[in-house]
Design an enzyme around this catalytic site. Structure first.
Site, mmCIF file in Angstrom:
data_model
loop_
_atom_site.group_PDB
_atom_site.id
_atom_site.type_symbol
_atom_site.label_atom_id
_atom_site.label_comp_id
_atom_site.label_asym_id
_atom_site.label_seq_id
_atom_site.Cartn_x
_atom_site.Cartn_y
_atom_site.Cartn_z
ATOM 1 N N ARG A 199 -3.105 4.922 -2.178
ATOM 2 C CA ARG A 199 -3.010 3.561 -1.628
ATOM 3 C C ARG A 199 -2.719 2.506 -2.702
ATOM 4 O O ARG A 199 -1.977 1.557 -2.486
ATOM 5 C CB ARG A 199 -4.356 3.248 -0.945
ATOM 6 C CG ARG A 199 -4.627 1.794 -0.588
ATOM 7 C CD ARG A 199 -6.013 1.700 0.036
ATOM 8 N NE ARG A 199 -6.498 0.346 0.206
ATOM 9 C CZ ARG A 199 -6.348 -0.371 1.319
ATOM 10 N NH1 ARG A 199 -5.694 0.115 2.351
ATOM 11 N NH2 ARG A 199 -6.860 -1.575 1.395
ATOM 12 N N HIS A 251 0.866 -1.188 0.000
ATOM 13 C CA HIS A 251 0.000 0.000 0.000
ATOM 14 C C HIS A 251 0.898 1.232 0.000
ATOM 15 O O HIS A 251 1.749 1.408 0.878
ATOM 16 C CB HIS A 251 -0.935 0.010 1.214
ATOM 17 C CG HIS A 251 -2.074 -0.953 1.055
ATOM 18 N ND1 HIS A 251 -2.581 -1.688 2.098
ATOM 19 C CD2 HIS A 251 -2.792 -1.293 -0.052
ATOM 20 C CE1 HIS A 251 -3.577 -2.451 1.636
ATOM 21 N NE2 HIS A 251 -3.719 -2.220 0.337
ATOM 22 N N HIS A 263 2.207 -3.758 6.901
ATOM 23 C CA HIS A 263 1.289 -2.648 6.598
ATOM 24 C C HIS A 263 1.332 -1.653 7.755
ATOM 25 O O HIS A 263 1.930 -1.911 8.796
ATOM 26 C CB HIS A 263 -0.150 -3.162 6.446
ATOM 27 C CG HIS A 263 -0.395 -3.947 5.202
ATOM 28 N ND1 HIS A 263 -1.104 -3.466 4.135
ATOM 29 C CD2 HIS A 263 0.006 -5.202 4.854
ATOM 30 C CE1 HIS A 263 -1.147 -4.379 3.174
ATOM 31 N NE2 HIS A 263 -0.473 -5.455 3.587
ATOM 32 N N GLU A 279 0.135 -4.639 11.140
ATOM 33 C CA GLU A 279 -0.239 -3.236 10.951
ATOM 34 C C GLU A 279 0.614 -2.494 11.973
ATOM 35 O O GLU A 279 0.385 -2.574 13.174
ATOM 36 C CB GLU A 279 -1.734 -3.001 11.231
ATOM 37 C CG GLU A 279 -2.684 -3.720 10.287
ATOM 38 C CD GLU A 279 -2.776 -3.105 8.892
ATOM 39 O OE1 GLU A 279 -2.296 -1.967 8.705
ATOM 40 O OE2 GLU A 279 -3.329 -3.770 7.999
ATOM 41 N N GLU A 301 1.881 3.686 3.054
ATOM 42 C CA GLU A 301 2.300 3.103 4.336
ATOM 43 C C GLU A 301 3.825 3.116 4.463
ATOM 44 O O GLU A 301 4.495 2.084 4.517
ATOM 45 C CB GLU A 301 1.663 1.710 4.476
ATOM 46 C CG GLU A 301 0.137 1.827 4.483
ATOM 47 C CD GLU A 301 -0.626 0.513 4.344
ATOM 48 O OE1 GLU A 301 -0.007 -0.562 4.425
ATOM 49 O OE2 GLU A 301 -1.861 0.578 4.154
HETATM 50 O O1 0X9 Z 1 -7.114 -3.547 4.183
HETATM 51 C C1 0X9 Z 1 -5.982 -4.044 4.097
HETATM 52 O O2 0X9 Z 1 -5.525 -4.469 3.049
HETATM 53 C C2 0X9 Z 1 -5.086 -4.141 5.342
HETATM 54 N N1 0X9 Z 1 -5.238 -2.965 6.162
HETATM 55 S S1 0X9 Z 1 -4.636 -1.518 5.619
HETATM 56 O O3 0X9 Z 1 -5.082 -0.459 6.524
HETATM 57 N N2 0X9 Z 1 -3.035 -1.558 5.714
HETATM 58 O O4 0X9 Z 1 -5.046 -1.312 4.265
HETATM 59 C C3 0X9 Z 1 -5.447 -5.404 6.101
HETATM 60 C C4 0X9 Z 1 -5.148 -6.621 5.290
HETATM 61 C C5 0X9 Z 1 -5.251 -7.902 5.996
HETATM 62 N N3 0X9 Z 1 -4.693 -8.961 5.184
HETATM 63 C C6 0X9 Z 1 -5.429 -9.720 4.356
HETATM 64 N N4 0X9 Z 1 -6.699 -9.554 4.233
HETATM 65 N N5 0X9 Z 1 -4.817 -10.693 3.713
HETATM 66 ZN ZN ZN Z 2 -1.955 -1.663 4.003
#
Ligand code: 0X9
Ligand code: ZN
Length: 255
Positions: free
Chosen positions: A75, A19, A144, A220, A22
């Site tokens: 993002r 992303h 992340h 995270e 980040e």
């Molecule tokens: O939404 C996401 O992709 C992640 N959070 S973020 O705030 N960094 O965008 C969480 C992703 C969790 N991982 C998977 N779903 N594989």
């Molecule tokens: Zn992310």
């Protein structure tokens, strides 16, 4: 980056900055690479030399550049996805249980899953490369930010429970403890769906579901929202240090 001191080591793969906004993730991943190469600490020398480290500091380079040149809060990736919108969410674009919740089919959405599984060159390249090395990999960690969470798959209820969930819980709790030890940084730990939300098509879901890498975690990183993605630079090294502490513990637990 591949860091390998000898033949026959098992590997750990670190993916970061998929992303674009980040930033602390790639700052920390590169700090960790430097630490593996230069630290004199015996525990770090041990994991540096007896594990092969595969580090992908910026899994979404076009998006990362765009956060420096145009929009700090970008993002997604950057390929045109419709007449007016650009990019897909690379962490919704992996080809295991794709589009089974928490992703969008609207090209203008920040969680656009892409026109199909692996439609984006970034996810396709990562997956294709990974398939050439996966037999050597024992654990995959995905960086992340933000929220201070440590989680394991799947990110969709369509995946059911992973085969070795109890072992993930045992190892993850030990890592969570290490994340707090140095500076008191509190991470929550658990399954993705119950700890954050449903998000299908994420990289680690594919890593666990298809090549079936035994251990898979997603961080995270800092903070819990005061600065969010715009984390002050003075927090980069502490963030990286506590993360390194948890990786040392992960390797210890894996052994
Ligand atoms: O939404 C996401 O992709 C992640 N959070 S973020 O705030 N960094 O965008 C969480 C992703 C969790 N991982 C998977 N779903 N594989
Ligand atoms: Zn992310």
């Amino acid at each position: 980056i591949k860091i390998s001191y000898k033949q026959g080591n098992k590997g750990v793969f670190i993916e970061s900055n998929i992303h674009a906004r980040e930033w602390v993730t790639s700052a920390s991943a590169t700090w960790i690479a430097n630490e593996l190469l230069t630290s004199n600490n015996s525990m770090i020398r041990d994991i540096a030399e007896n594990v092969d480290w595969y580090i992908l500091p910026v899994a979404n380079p076009d998006g990362f550049v765009f956060t420096h040149t145009n929009n700090r809060m970008w993002r997604k990736t950057r390929m045109p996805s419709s007449a007016f919108c650009w990019g897909a969410d690379p962490n919704r674009n992996f080809g295991h249980l794709w589009m089974t919740g928490g992703s969008s089919n609207n090209p203008c959405s920040d969680t656009y899953a892409g026109s199909g599984p692996f439609s984006e060159p970034e996810t396709k390249a990562l997956a294709n490369f990974y398939l050439t090395i996966e037999k050597d990999i024992i654990a995959y960690v995905d960086f992340h930010s933000f929220s201070q969470l440590l989680m394991y798959p799947y990110g969709t209820n369509a995946g059911g429970r992973i085969d070795n969930e109890q072992e993930h819980i045992e190892i993850g709790k030990a890592m969570q403890k290490k994340l707090a030890e140095r500076f008191g940084t509190k991470y929550q730990f658990g399954n993705i769906v119950t700890t954050i939300y449903v998000a299908s098509g994420g990289s680690i879901d594919w890593i666990k579901g298809v090549p079936n890498t035994p251990f898979v975690f997603v961080y995270e990183m800092r903070d819990t929202g005061r600065y969010g993605f715009i984390l002050p630079a003075k927090e980069i090294i502490p963030n990286a240090q506590e993360t390194m502490d948890s990786l040392v513990e992960m390797v210890k637990q894996l052994r």
